[in-house]
Scaffold this active site. Structure first.
Site, mmCIF file in Angstrom:
data_model
loop_
_atom_site.group_PDB
_atom_site.id
_atom_site.type_symbol
_atom_site.label_atom_id
_atom_site.label_comp_id
_atom_site.label_asym_id
_atom_site.label_seq_id
_atom_site.Cartn_x
_atom_site.Cartn_y
_atom_site.Cartn_z
ATOM 1 N N SER A 48 0.826 -1.203 0.000
ATOM 2 C CA SER A 48 0.000 0.000 0.000
ATOM 3 C C SER A 48 0.862 1.256 0.000
ATOM 4 C CB SER A 48 -0.953 -0.044 1.202
ATOM 5 O OG SER A 48 -1.942 0.945 1.101
ATOM 6 N N ASP A 75 -9.491 -3.066 -6.881
ATOM 7 C CA ASP A 75 -9.015 -2.308 -5.730
ATOM 8 C C ASP A 75 -9.517 -0.864 -5.816
ATOM 9 O OD1 ASP A 75 -7.606 -1.067 -3.684
ATOM 10 O OD2 ASP A 75 -5.787 -2.234 -4.043
ATOM 11 N N HIS A 85 -8.038 -4.786 -1.208
ATOM 12 C CA HIS A 85 -6.868 -4.109 -0.655
ATOM 13 C C HIS A 85 -6.602 -4.499 0.797
ATOM 14 C CE1 HIS A 85 -3.962 -0.764 -0.827
ATOM 15 N NE2 HIS A 85 -4.231 -0.622 0.455
#
Length: 683
Positions: free
Chosen positions: A514, A600, A646
């Site tokens: 991330s 995502d 995610h």
């Protein structure tokens, strides 16, 4: 109570190098070394199943709304040309589809080379998983009743029988048609007549709230889609928030009395703010919490009068964060108000809760991070980290005394390795980094970490600026116009590890996920010679383009972390100076393996696709220019997952991803490290 909220301590004030060593595990085979690294000044031209938590019209930023707003097109407003808009959309969609197809074909062509090793690693991790300690799910106790979740079911048992296997089934995801979802949160009404459950699937950010009417034969009473947080105000009144496009801005109340109804009670107008609800530990108030990255505002719902409009504690003040607990008609407030700008515990009467009435109870020391707060009838416990130490600070409301209990040591670089390992400079090193949002780097136990240590790997965790290990100032010192400090910290960490004899560049790999992808990707551009391979999971690598697109769900909210390049040219130039995508150049890069998710919502796949294409081209251009020198050509691999999201993934999906990552790292490093294909057995 949850509070939303060091490598490189790594400030210029740190002089020299200090480290401590401790030994871990009953077999005494794991060595943990905690280090500090020194950063030299560098000039830059311009970076929750528990009962607690975890339109154009002029209105206040957060408002109690007994009505709805409707927006109308203004007379004479210009409408963009449909022809131009459609052409642009079609071109963009074609480009996206072509890039996606190209990367999927590329993965299909090269995945075979990792298949055998991936399967061996999966077998090893599955074996370790059997021996992993599992404490089970949390249990909720109401008097003599205990509620708990197991394998997609919720059970009720008497406290004396809970360990004897005597339990009634109250809810089953499979029996009620939710077989593809997992149970995320449970809330029991005060009289235990209703139970609210949030269910979430792996492929969605939104959860579904199911309300069950309990009794001899539990019945599904109501299903509410897209719910983020929810709490019972009374026996039959439930408050909840709705999540849409990654934002929570509306709070609703629904009743389960004879006259059932649902109504909107609060709407947040500022896109930078995210709303959730929480119930104080004594169940006196529900708090409606509206938070941005730097500012917050709290409204109170009196659980004795749940139909009354919420009351404001303190109007939002830029830069002031605060969170509320309650005891004996007093609000206990965790806040950044006042100097220094770290968290402190204050209190105020419920009847006069404005900032002018806040009284200091306890101030945190410098460089201290508040982890959590628990308020009880006559004392509270603060969980703190100070200068690398974990503390439990107990504050008595009776004697007004403070007691601190020191626990395990944590410092800026944490290193794990097998103490029996020899020639550490020849062992593979896996470095982890995050450094954003004031969040601590995740060092929780996972099977793959044990496996790697048993196989001779060194694991290093770099707690760089931008994270939260040393308090709010540690985060502030690594966000917005200070983001480059996190990059400098990461470089210093890896350099120090090598200098101390932990591996060397050709045996070193870097892992990030991330927002951690910003620092990892930036290091690949500035200092690629420090690492041999990189594994990234849903990485944020196209910062500038993402922060320029306000239609994306998180862009406005994220401005307090990264800055606003649309409004500030200096901010634009600063982001451009470190953004991984913007700074790719023709040079020798480490091999890179990226896992991305097709659906995502947080990290758009388009940005990852562009990054991979540009990175691969730069690496190949460099190889062509220097082919006569026999330069090594890196592998740039993108694994696009059609399923998964995610934040959450099943054990099976997680197992497959981890196995592919480790197979890639083993393939990239095996020639240099002479790693064995047949891994030792360890239980």
């Amino acid at each position: 109570m949850k509070v939303r909220m060091s490598c490189a301590g790594l400030r210029n004030l740190l002089q020299g190098l200090s480290f401590s060593v401790r030994y871990y595990s009953k077999h005494n085979h794991l060595q943990t070394i905690c280090l500090y690294s020194r950063i030299k000044p560098k000039k830059c031209r311009i970076l929750d199943c528990s009962g607690s938590t975890c339109t154009h019209r002029t209105v206040p930023p957060g408002s109690i709304l007994p009505w709805r707003f409707f927006s109308c097109k203004q007379e004479g407003a210009k409408i963009p040309s449909k022809r131009k808009q459609n052409t642009s959309i079609i071109t963009s969609e074609l480009l996206y589809e072509n890039l996606l197809k190209s990367e999927q074909e590329n993965w299909n062509n090269i995945s075979a080379r990792y298949k055998a090793m991936t399967e061996r690693i999966k077998e090893k991790l599955e074996e370790l998983h059997k021996y992993t300690f599992n404490s089970g799910s949390p249990r909720i106790r109401f008097g003599e009743n205990v509620y708990f979740e197991e394998d997609g079911c919720i059970f009720l048992s008497k406290a004396d029988d809970v360990d004897e296997g005597n339990a009634d089934t109250l809810f089953s995801t499979e029996d009620l048609g939710f077989s593809d979802a997992f149970i995320q949160r449970i809330r029991i009404s005060p009289d235990q007549r209703y139970m609210a459950i949030s269910l979430k699937s792996e492929n969605s950010e939104e959860a579904t709230c199911v309300i069950m009417k309990l009794g001899h034969f539990p019945v599904m009473e109501k299903v509410i889609p897209n719910v983020f947080s929810f709490e019972w105000a009374t026996n039959d009144v439930l408050y909840y928030t709705i999540q849409k496009n990654l934002k929570c801005q509306n709070v609703f109340m629904t009743t389960f009395t004879n006259q059932k109804h649902t109504k909107l009670v609060y709407t947040e107008q500022d896109a930078r703010f995210f709303v959730d609800i929480y119930c104080t530990k004594d169940r006196r108030f529900l708090t409606i919490n509206s938070n941005s990255k730097t500012t917050s505002e709290v409204w109170l719902v009196d659980c004795r009068h749940p139909f009354k409009l919420p009351t404001l504690v303190q109007a939002r003040t830029k830069g002031v964060i605060y969170h509320i607990e309650h005891r004996n008609d007093e609000l206990y407030i965790i806040t950044t108000y006042g100097e220094p700008a770290e968290y402190k515990l204050m209190k105020a009467p419920v009847a006069s809760s404005g900032m002018e009435n806040w009284q200091l109870v306890y101030a945190l020391e410098e460089k201290t991070k508040l982890v959590d707060l628990e308020v009880f009838s006559d004392h509270c416990i603060m969980f703190l980290k100070n200068a690398g130490h974990l503390y439990l600070t107990v504050i008595s409301f009776v004697s007004h005394s403070v007691h601190s209990i020191k626990d395990e040591t944590l410092v800026p670089i944490t290193v794990f390795h097998n103490m029996n390992s020899k020639e550490l400079h020849r062992k593979p090193l896996l470095v982890h980094v995050y450094g954003a949002y004031g969040i601590d780097l995740n060092m929780s136990f996972k099977e793959e970490k044990l496996m790697l240590i048993e196989e001779g790997w060194i694991l290093a965790y770099c707690h760089v600026r931008g994270g939260g290990e040393l308090g709010l100032s540690w985060h502030k010192d690594g966000c917005q116009h200070n983001k480059l400090k996190g990059l400098h910290d990461l470089k210093a960490c890896i350099t120090l590890l090598h200098e101390l004899g932990f591996s060397q560049p050709k045996y070193t790999a870097l892992a990030a996920a991330s927002a951690g992808g910003v620092l990892a990707g930036a290091l690949c551009n500035t200092d690629p010679e420090l690492i041999r391979a990189v594994v990234l999971q849903a990485p944020f690598v196209d910062v500038l383009n993402a922060m320029m697109k306000t239609h994306l769900p998180l862009t406005i909210e994220e401005q307090e972390e990264w800055g606003n390049p649309l409004a500030d040219e200096k901010c634009m130039e600063y982001i451009k100076s470190y953004c991984p995508y913007q700074n790719i150049k023709t040079q020798c890069y480490p091999s890179v393996f990226i896992t991305a998710y097709e659906n995502d919502q947080r990290i758009p796949l388009t940005g990852v696709l562009r990054y991979v294409q540009k990175l691969r081209k730069a690496a190949l251009d460099h190889a062509r220019r220097t082919s006569e020198k026999g330069n090594w050509i890196p592998n740039i691999v993108l694994d696009i997952q059609a399923n998964g999201s995610h934040c959450d993934s099943s054990w099976e999906n997680s197992l497959n991803e981890v196995a592919r990552h480790l197979a890639f790292l083993n393939k990239e490093l095996e020639e240099a490290c002479h790693l064995h294909h047949h891994m030792k057995s360890c239980k």
